[in-house]
Motif scaffolding. Structure first.
Motif, PDB file in Angstrom:
ATOM      1  N   LEU A  84      43.449  51.169 -14.797  1.00  0.00           N
ATOM      2  CA  LEU A  84      43.344  51.312 -13.294  1.00  0.00           C
ATOM      3  C   LEU A  84      44.003  52.781 -12.892  1.00  0.00           C
ATOM      4  CD1 LEU A  84      44.347  47.695 -11.987  1.00  0.00           C
ATOM      5  CD2 LEU A  84      41.893  48.720 -12.722  1.00  0.00           C
ATOM      6  N   PHE A  85      44.748  53.186 -13.640  1.00  0.00           N
ATOM      7  CA  PHE A  85      45.429  54.449 -13.289  1.00  0.00           C
ATOM      8  C   PHE A  85      45.578  55.569 -14.456  1.00  0.00           C
ATOM      9  CE2 PHE A  85      47.200  51.167 -10.065  1.00  0.00           C
ATOM     10  CZ  PHE A  85      46.961  52.026  -8.948  1.00  0.00           C
ATOM     11  N   PRO A 125      60.231  54.678 -13.036  1.00  0.00           N
ATOM     12  CA  PRO A 125      59.184  55.307 -11.993  1.00  0.00           C
ATOM     13  C   PRO A 125      58.308  55.951 -12.875  1.00  0.00           C
ATOM     14  CG  PRO A 125      61.224  56.649 -12.525  1.00  0.00           C
ATOM     15  CD  PRO A 125      61.342  55.303 -13.223  1.00  0.00           C
ATOM     16  N   CYS A 126      56.870  55.625 -12.563  1.00  0.00           N
ATOM     17  CA  CYS A 126      55.841  56.135 -13.361  1.00  0.00           C
ATOM     18  C   CYS A 126      55.060  57.231 -12.436  1.00  0.00           C
ATOM     19  CB  CYS A 126      54.804  55.036 -13.625  1.00  0.00           C
ATOM     20  SG  CYS A 126      55.597  53.599 -14.723  1.00  0.00           S
ATOM     21  N   LEU A 127      54.641  58.257 -13.184  1.00  0.00           N
ATOM     22  CA  LEU A 127      53.801  59.328 -12.620  1.00  0.00           C
ATOM     23  C   LEU A 127      52.317  58.886 -12.941  1.00  0.00           C
ATOM     24  CD1 LEU A 127      56.158  62.445 -13.588  1.00  0.00           C
ATOM     25  CD2 LEU A 127      56.161  61.248 -11.204  1.00  0.00           C
ATOM     26  N   PHE A 128      51.693  58.697 -11.783  1.00  0.00           N
ATOM     27  CA  PHE A 128      50.412  58.205 -11.904  1.00  0.00           C
ATOM     28  C   PHE A 128      49.401  58.847 -11.015  1.00  0.00           C
ATOM     29  CE2 PHE A 128      52.183  54.956  -9.400  1.00  0.00           C
ATOM     30  CZ  PHE A 128      51.411  55.057  -8.324  1.00  0.00           C
ATOM     31  N   VAL A 129      48.035  58.726 -11.154  1.00  0.00           N
ATOM     32  CA  VAL A 129      47.385  59.198 -10.384  1.00  0.00           C
ATOM     33  C   VAL A 129      45.953  58.177 -10.265  1.00  0.00           C
ATOM     34  CG1 VAL A 129      45.935  60.684 -11.771  1.00  0.00           C
ATOM     35  CG2 VAL A 129      45.810  61.123  -9.270  1.00  0.00           C
ATOM     36  N   GLY A 130      45.400  57.647  -9.046  1.00  0.00           N
ATOM     37  CA  GLY A 130      44.273  56.896  -9.186  1.00  0.00           C
ATOM     38  C   GLY A 130      42.808  57.607  -8.908  1.00  0.00           C
ATOM     39  N   GLU A 131      42.042  56.768  -8.449  1.00  0.00           N
ATOM     40  CA  GLU A 131      40.714  57.369  -8.273  1.00  0.00           C
ATOM     41  C   GLU A 131      40.548  58.094  -6.868  1.00  0.00           C
ATOM     42  OE1 GLU A 131      35.994  55.927  -8.773  1.00  0.00           O
ATOM     43  OE2 GLU A 131      37.545  54.479  -8.252  1.00  0.00           O
ATOM     44  N   ARG A 132      41.117  57.714  -5.870  1.00  0.00           N
ATOM     45  CA  ARG A 132      41.049  58.313  -4.580  1.00  0.00           C
ATOM     46  C   ARG A 132      42.698  58.451  -4.010  1.00  0.00           C
ATOM     47  NH1 ARG A 132      36.510  54.725  -1.410  1.00  0.00           N
ATOM     48  NH2 ARG A 132      35.155  54.299  -3.153  1.00  0.00           N
ATOM     49  N   ILE A 133      42.846  59.579  -3.073  1.00  0.00           N
ATOM     50  CA  ILE A 133      43.983  59.690  -2.493  1.00  0.00           C
ATOM     51  C   ILE A 133      45.154  59.413  -3.508  1.00  0.00           C
ATOM     52  CG2 ILE A 133      43.088  59.681  -0.191  1.00  0.00           C
ATOM     53  CD1 ILE A 133      44.415  56.876   0.094  1.00  0.00           C
ATOM     54  N   ALA A 134      45.117  59.693  -4.690  1.00  0.00           N
ATOM     55  CA  ALA A 134      46.045  59.555  -5.763  1.00  0.00           C
ATOM     56  C   ALA A 134      46.348  58.223  -5.910  1.00  0.00           C
ATOM     57  CB  ALA A 134      47.275  60.410  -5.263  1.00  0.00           C
ATOM     58  N   ILE A 135      46.450  57.305  -4.954  1.00  0.00           N
ATOM     59  CA  ILE A 135      47.039  55.916  -5.223  1.00  0.00           C
ATOM     60  C   ILE A 135      46.236  54.820  -5.381  1.00  0.00           C
ATOM     61  CG2 ILE A 135      49.272  56.700  -4.423  1.00  0.00           C
ATOM     62  CD1 ILE A 135      48.704  55.079  -1.540  1.00  0.00           C
ATOM     63  N   ILE A 136      44.925  55.148  -4.883  1.00  0.00           N
ATOM     64  CA  ILE A 136      43.874  53.946  -5.214  1.00  0.00           C
ATOM     65  C   ILE A 136      43.456  53.828  -6.495  1.00  0.00           C
ATOM     66  CG2 ILE A 136      41.703  53.150  -4.280  1.00  0.00           C
ATOM     67  CD1 ILE A 136      43.594  53.436  -2.095  1.00  0.00           C
ATOM     68  N   PRO A 137      43.432  52.619  -7.070  1.00  0.00           N
ATOM     69  CA  PRO A 137      43.140  52.523  -8.478  1.00  0.00           C
ATOM     70  C   PRO A 137      41.680  52.784  -8.677  1.00  0.00           C
ATOM     71  CG  PRO A 137      43.654  50.442  -7.288  1.00  0.00           C
ATOM     72  CD  PRO A 137      44.230  51.608  -6.508  1.00  0.00           C
ATOM     73  N   TYR A 138      41.251  52.875  -9.988  1.00  0.00           N
ATOM     74  CA  TYR A 138      40.062  52.954 -10.385  1.00  0.00           C
ATOM     75  C   TYR A 138      39.256  51.671 -10.306  1.00  0.00           C
ATOM     76  CZ  TYR A 138      40.766  57.711 -12.209  1.00  0.00           C
ATOM     77  OH  TYR A 138      41.017  59.128 -12.157  1.00  0.00           O
ATOM     78  N   LYS A 139      37.985  51.741  -9.934  1.00  0.00           N
ATOM     79  CA  LYS A 139      37.232  50.350  -9.720  1.00  0.00           C
ATOM     80  C   LYS A 139      36.636  50.207 -11.315  1.00  0.00           C
ATOM     81  CE  LYS A 139      34.717  49.516  -6.411  1.00  0.00           C
ATOM     82  NZ  LYS A 139      33.588  49.147  -5.325  1.00  0.00           N
ATOM     83  N   THR A 140      37.680  49.472 -11.930  1.00  0.00           N
ATOM     84  CA  THR A 140      37.618  49.083 -13.181  1.00  0.00           C
ATOM     85  C   THR A 140      37.631  47.694 -13.261  1.00  0.00           C
ATOM     86  OG1 THR A 140      38.376  51.265 -14.063  1.00  0.00           O
ATOM     87  CG2 THR A 140      38.013  49.243 -15.541  1.00  0.00           C
ATOM     88  N   PRO A 141      36.811  46.784 -13.853  1.00  0.00           N
ATOM     89  CA  PRO A 141      36.907  45.410 -14.100  1.00  0.00           C
ATOM     90  C   PRO A 141      38.189  45.051 -14.819  1.00  0.00           C
ATOM     91  CG  PRO A 141      34.533  46.038 -14.527  1.00  0.00           C
ATOM     92  CD  PRO A 141      35.465  47.357 -14.349  1.00  0.00           C
ATOM     93  N   VAL A 142      38.911  44.138 -14.221  1.00  0.00           N
ATOM     94  CA  VAL A 142      40.098  43.629 -14.678  1.00  0.00           C
ATOM     95  C   VAL A 142      39.738  41.981 -15.306  1.00  0.00           C
ATOM     96  CG1 VAL A 142      42.526  42.851 -14.575  1.00  0.00           C
ATOM     97  CG2 VAL A 142      41.652  45.087 -13.860  1.00  0.00           C
ATOM     98  N   THR A 143      39.632  41.712 -16.484  1.00  0.00           N
ATOM     99  CA  THR A 143      39.784  40.243 -16.755  1.00  0.00           C
ATOM    100  C   THR A 143      40.989  39.698 -17.487  1.00  0.00           C
ATOM    101  OG1 THR A 143      37.228  40.684 -17.563  1.00  0.00           O
ATOM    102  CG2 THR A 143      38.186  38.603 -18.240  1.00  0.00           C
ATOM    103  N   THR A 144      41.340  38.770 -16.830  1.00  0.00           N
ATOM    104  CA  THR A 144      42.674  38.040 -17.361  1.00  0.00           C
ATOM    105  C   THR A 144      42.367  36.770 -18.062  1.00  0.00           C
ATOM    106  OG1 THR A 144      43.902  38.852 -15.248  1.00  0.00           O
ATOM    107  CG2 THR A 144      44.772  36.903 -16.249  1.00  0.00           C
ATOM    108  N   VAL A 145      42.418  36.698 -19.398  1.00  0.00           N
ATOM    109  CA  VAL A 145      42.332  35.472 -20.156  1.00  0.00           C
ATOM    110  C   VAL A 145      43.457  34.667 -20.324  1.00  0.00           C
ATOM    111  CG1 VAL A 145      40.961  34.828 -22.123  1.00  0.00           C
ATOM    112  CG2 VAL A 145      40.239  36.993 -21.228  1.00  0.00           C
ATOM    113  N   VAL A 146      43.423  33.402 -20.074  1.00  0.00           N
ATOM    114  CA  VAL A 146      44.536  32.624 -20.313  1.00  0.00           C
ATOM    115  C   VAL A 146      44.308  31.777 -21.566  1.00  0.00           C
ATOM    116  CG1 VAL A 146      45.752  30.557 -19.457  1.00  0.00           C
ATOM    117  CG2 VAL A 146      44.937  32.467 -17.510  1.00  0.00           C
ATOM    118  N   GLY A 147      45.105  32.060 -22.675  1.00  0.00           N
ATOM    119  CA  GLY A 147      45.008  31.562 -23.996  1.00  0.00           C
ATOM    120  C   GLY A 147      45.349  30.164 -24.260  1.00  0.00           C
ATOM    121  N   SER A 148      45.332  29.668 -25.378  1.00  0.00           N
ATOM    122  CA  SER A 148      45.778  28.151 -25.783  1.00  0.00           C
ATOM    123  C   SER A 148      47.235  27.985 -25.434  1.00  0.00           C
ATOM    124  CB  SER A 148      45.216  27.547 -26.978  1.00  0.00           C
ATOM    125  OG  SER A 148      43.735  27.802 -26.862  1.00  0.00           O
ATOM    126  N   PRO A 149      47.871  26.751 -24.925  1.00  0.00           N
ATOM    127  CA  PRO A 149      49.125  26.673 -25.272  1.00  0.00           C
ATOM    128  C   PRO A 149      49.768  26.223 -26.527  1.00  0.00           C
ATOM    129  CG  PRO A 149      47.896  24.592 -24.167  1.00  0.00           C
ATOM    130  CD  PRO A 149      47.009  25.631 -24.522  1.00  0.00           C
TER     131      PRO A 149
END
Length: 326
Positions: free
Chosen positions: A228-229, A255-279
């Motif tokens: 995303l950054f 403190p992280c030095l990062f840059v996004g897709e727009r105006i430095a702080i807007i994250p990239y439009k990248t799909p995020v898939t959060t997978v919940v595993g087995s207990p």
């Protein structure tokens, strides 16, 4: 969909993400400055009354907070989810008659996947896991910031402290899932596109808590979080990394030095898939031994690695991608 409607939808998504980023970066400090400023104006009674309330309410974050379903269901979170988009994937059932500690990886810069999936209702956690209530645990110091604490508590956020975790896992019945971003600030410093590094090998406190309260462990991986950054990653031993580590030691976050897709702080439009595993079934041990902690910690790392490799291709990574556990 018409062009005007598409543009309006894109605008709503962009604004929704922007408010989240600005809240993450500046809202806590802004609220603190505002309350101090009011003390020197004719509105000083408001600040005085609030600080009296703050002292009286000091322990609330560690006693379950004050989750507000209305805030968690704000439409803004749905627009934010659609921006990337963010998706929550279920791989196994979670029994509502048990409690859980979900370890979420990686931290990324702002933990967009963890926040959206577990502190809002936009990804459908309640529908996927009926009877289970998710609470994201974050840096305890954030709950000392005036006004900001009420805002984050309303979204169900809790301090990642022993008293807070103990309360949720003992005083709130069953069906509670405490979500902890295990790697924390150290892991955020390693987040960068193409890198799959998690900091967990020496972090065993969450396993000890799981044993003390008999909470099952569940690995969670957010594929795409590190994309995303773009971050400036300083090498170990460099002046930049030493300064980051010093700040992390003093303040609890890096403190992280990062840059996004727009105006430095807007994250990239990248799909995020959060997978919940087995207990992973964990017995209750009032005073767990080091051997028991090590055993379940090893099981957790193995389950996390298995989860990563089983879902990496379907979540956009190539077969050659490896998970580095440090």
């Amino acid at each position: 969909m018409t062009k005007d409607k598409t543009q309006w939808t894109d605008f709503l998504q962009l604004v929704s993400v922007l408010q989240w980023v600005l809240s993450f970066l500046f809202l806590g400090v802004g609220c603190s400055i505002l309350m101090v400023y009011l003390m020197f104006t004719s509105l000083w009674p408001l600040s005085a009354l609030y600080f009296i309330w703050l002292v009286m309410d000091w322990q609330t974050p560690e006693r379950g907070g004050m989750k507000n379903r209305f805030v968690r269901r704000w439409r803004v979170w749905g627009h934010m989810k659609d921006y990337f988009p963010i998706k929550l994937v279920k791989t196994a059932e979670l029994n509502p008659n048990k409690n859980y500690i979900l370890g979420c990886h990686p931290h990324g810069i702002m933990s967009a996947g963890a926040f959206t999936c577990f502190s809002t209702e936009s990804c459908g956690f309640a529908e996927l896991f009926p009877g289970v209530k998710a609470s994201l645990a974050i840096l305890a110091g954030l709950f000392r910031l005036p006004l900001f604490r009420e805002y984050i508590m309303s979204a169900g956020l809790l301090p990642v402290s022993k008293p807070s975790l103990a309360h949720v896992l003992t005083q709130s019945g069953k069906g509670n899932a405490v979500v902890i971003v295990i790697g924390g600030a150290a892991e955020s410093l390693a987040s960068s596109p193409g890198i799959n590094t998690v900091v967990v090998r020496q972090r065993k406190g969450f396993v000890r808590v799981a044993l003390e309260f008999g909470a099952d462990l569940v690995p969670v991986y957010s594929f795409g979080e590190n994309e995303l950054f773009q971050q400036v990653v300083f090498s170990d031993g460099s002046l930049g990394r030493r300064l980051q580590d010093l700040f992390k030691k003093i303040m609890g976050f890096a403190p992280c030095l990062f840059v996004g897709e727009r105006i430095a702080i807007i994250p990239y439009k990248t799909p995020v898939t959060t997978v919940v595993g087995s207990p992973i079934s964990v017995p209750k041990r009032a005073t767990p031994t080091e051997e028991e902690v090590d055993h379940y910690h090893k099981l957790y790392m193995e389950a996390l690695s298995k989860l990563f490799h089983e879902h990496k291709v379907s979540c956009g990574l190539s077969e050659s991608h490896k998970l580095r556990i440090i």
